[in-house]
Scaffold this active site. Structure first.
Site, short mmCIF file in Angstrom:
data_model
loop_
_atom_site.label_atom_id
_atom_site.label_comp_id
_atom_site.label_asym_id
_atom_site.label_seq_id
_atom_site.Cartn_x
_atom_site.Cartn_y
_atom_site.Cartn_z
CB ILE A 84 -1.05 0.08 1.18
CG1 ILE A 84 -1.92 1.06 1.02
CG2 ILE A 84 0.03 0.20 2.56
CD1 ILE A 84 -2.90 0.75 -0.07
NE ARG A 95 9.33 -4.25 10.31
CZ ARG A 95 8.73 -5.65 10.18
NH1 ARG A 95 8.34 -6.06 11.33
NH2 ARG A 95 8.45 -6.02 8.76
CG HIS A 133 -2.59 2.06 11.36
ND1 HIS A 133 -3.74 1.97 10.81
CD2 HIS A 133 -1.34 1.34 10.47
CE1 HIS A 133 -3.39 1.44 9.58
NE2 HIS A 133 -2.08 1.11 9.40
CE LYS A 165 -8.26 1.49 2.99
NZ LYS A 165 -6.78 0.99 2.61
CG ASP A 178 -7.19 -5.98 6.06
OD1 ASP A 178 -6.44 -5.38 4.89
OD2 ASP A 178 -7.01 -6.52 7.15
#
Length: 344
Positions: free
Chosen positions: A23, A44, A86, A104, A185
């Site tokens: 995404i 990361r 998030h 989202k 999702d």
């Protein structure tokens, strides 16, 4: 007169991308193609960050999320990590003084959502949920039609989001530890759409079927409103459908074609079935540039909330999904977090 929406930028506001998954790539491509300045990326690992930066021509690659948040050359951070993260990542960016665009679903639950919104308000920063479909031209036109009143009283809204997705038990979508299931999702799209049109419901009736791993594989819900309006939403992660949506009023209805949450045509009818309007405005790319343009508009205007998706409504969407999960018995680890849990 239908408003035209360009979804472009003057390039003066500098973006940082937090996360390097699928995404993140979609959003970054739309940013790059429409004049937005993507200044930095953080992952990361430095290896992942460098690979992403090379793919999209991003000047700076950071080997940690903390380094990205601390980058003085970044004004706004787009958070593209899985939704279980998030909350932590939005707080990280806000505490570093950055505006945030959060993928989202906004969070795992309403409590986490409220934490983010409260911190953004306290710091005078913009926080916007990346529910990209709300900002697409056809959704903007739908709100104009509803505001004009030509549909009469809105009586019913229907929306589906069903996809045939990976069935591997170890996949994120099927893992309760990662907030898996159809609702968060996929169901977030129709739930957000319903709140966009009708607002928060007075009550919800929900039903679901679960996977062997304990997440919902399909969920349906009826939203009831004080004046008798209803909304019917459904989602599934192991069966595909045409994914249509409709807004039905006393003076006519709107049929939004598949796939309704992507840029797609819609047709407005009167009660006799006569076509009153056909809306079909193509967009370039996936269409994620429109939410970024709204973020930049809010920042320039010095506003912390817009009208298309104010932070309080993102909290309300999560609260509706909390209630659906309560009824279908779907719990996540984050639900048990005490109120006094430190933000970092």
């Amino acid at each position: 007169m239908t408003t035209q929406h360009t979804g472009t930028s003057d390039g003066k506001i500098r973006w940082g991308i937090l996360g390097t998954g699928f995404i993140a790539g979609l959003q970054t491509q739309d940013l790059a193609d429409h004049g937005f300045t993507v200044q930095a990326v953080g992952s990361r690992t430095l290896e992942s960050s460098k690979s992403f930066s090379e793919q999209f021509g991003i000047p700076t690659a950071h080997g940690s999320y903390e380094a990205l948040a601390a980058d003085p050359d970044v004004d706004v951070v787009y958070i593209a990590t899985p939704h279980t993260f998030h909350h932590a990542h939005a707080l990280l960016a806000l505490n570093a003084g950055k505006h945030v665009l959060v993928e989202k679903p906004f969070t795992i639950n309403a409590r986490e959502a409220q934490d983010i919104v409260a911190l953004a308000e306290a710091k005078g920063l913009v926080v916007l949920e990346a529910m990209w479909s709300r900002f697409l031209p056809h959704m903007v036109r739908l709100r104009e039609i509803i505001a004009e009143g030509s549909l009469g009283q809105i009586r019913k809204v229907t929306a589906s989001h069903n996809q045939n997705l990976p069935k591997d038990p170890a996949h994120r979508l099927n893992d309760p530890a990662l907030g898996g299931g159809a609702l968060l999702d996929l169901g977030v799209y129709p739930v957000s759409f319903v709140l966009d049109v009708l607002g928060a419901p007075a009550s919800i009736r929900a039903s679901a079927a679960t996977t062997a791993t304990g997440v919902d594989r399909q969920t349906a819900a009826i939203f009831d409103y004080p004046d008798g309006q209803q909304a019917l939403v459904d989602c599934a992660l192991d069966t595909a459908s045409n994914n249509r949506a409709a807004i039905i009023g006393t003076e006519g209805w709107i049929d939004i074609e598949p796939t309704w949450y992507n840029q797609t045509p819609f047709t407005r009818f009167d009660n006799a079935g006569n076509v009153l309007e056909r809306f079909d405005q193509p967009v370039t790319g996936r269409g994620m540039q429109y939410q970024a343009a709204e973020m930049e508009r809010l920042i320039r205007a010095g506003h912390t909330a817009g009208t298309v998706l104010p932070p309080a409504e993102s909290v309300a969407v999560m609260a509706a999904m909390d209630e659906i999960r309560r009824q279908i018995g779907l719990k996540y680890d984050a639900d048990a977090a005490p109120e006094g849990t430190p933000n970092d």
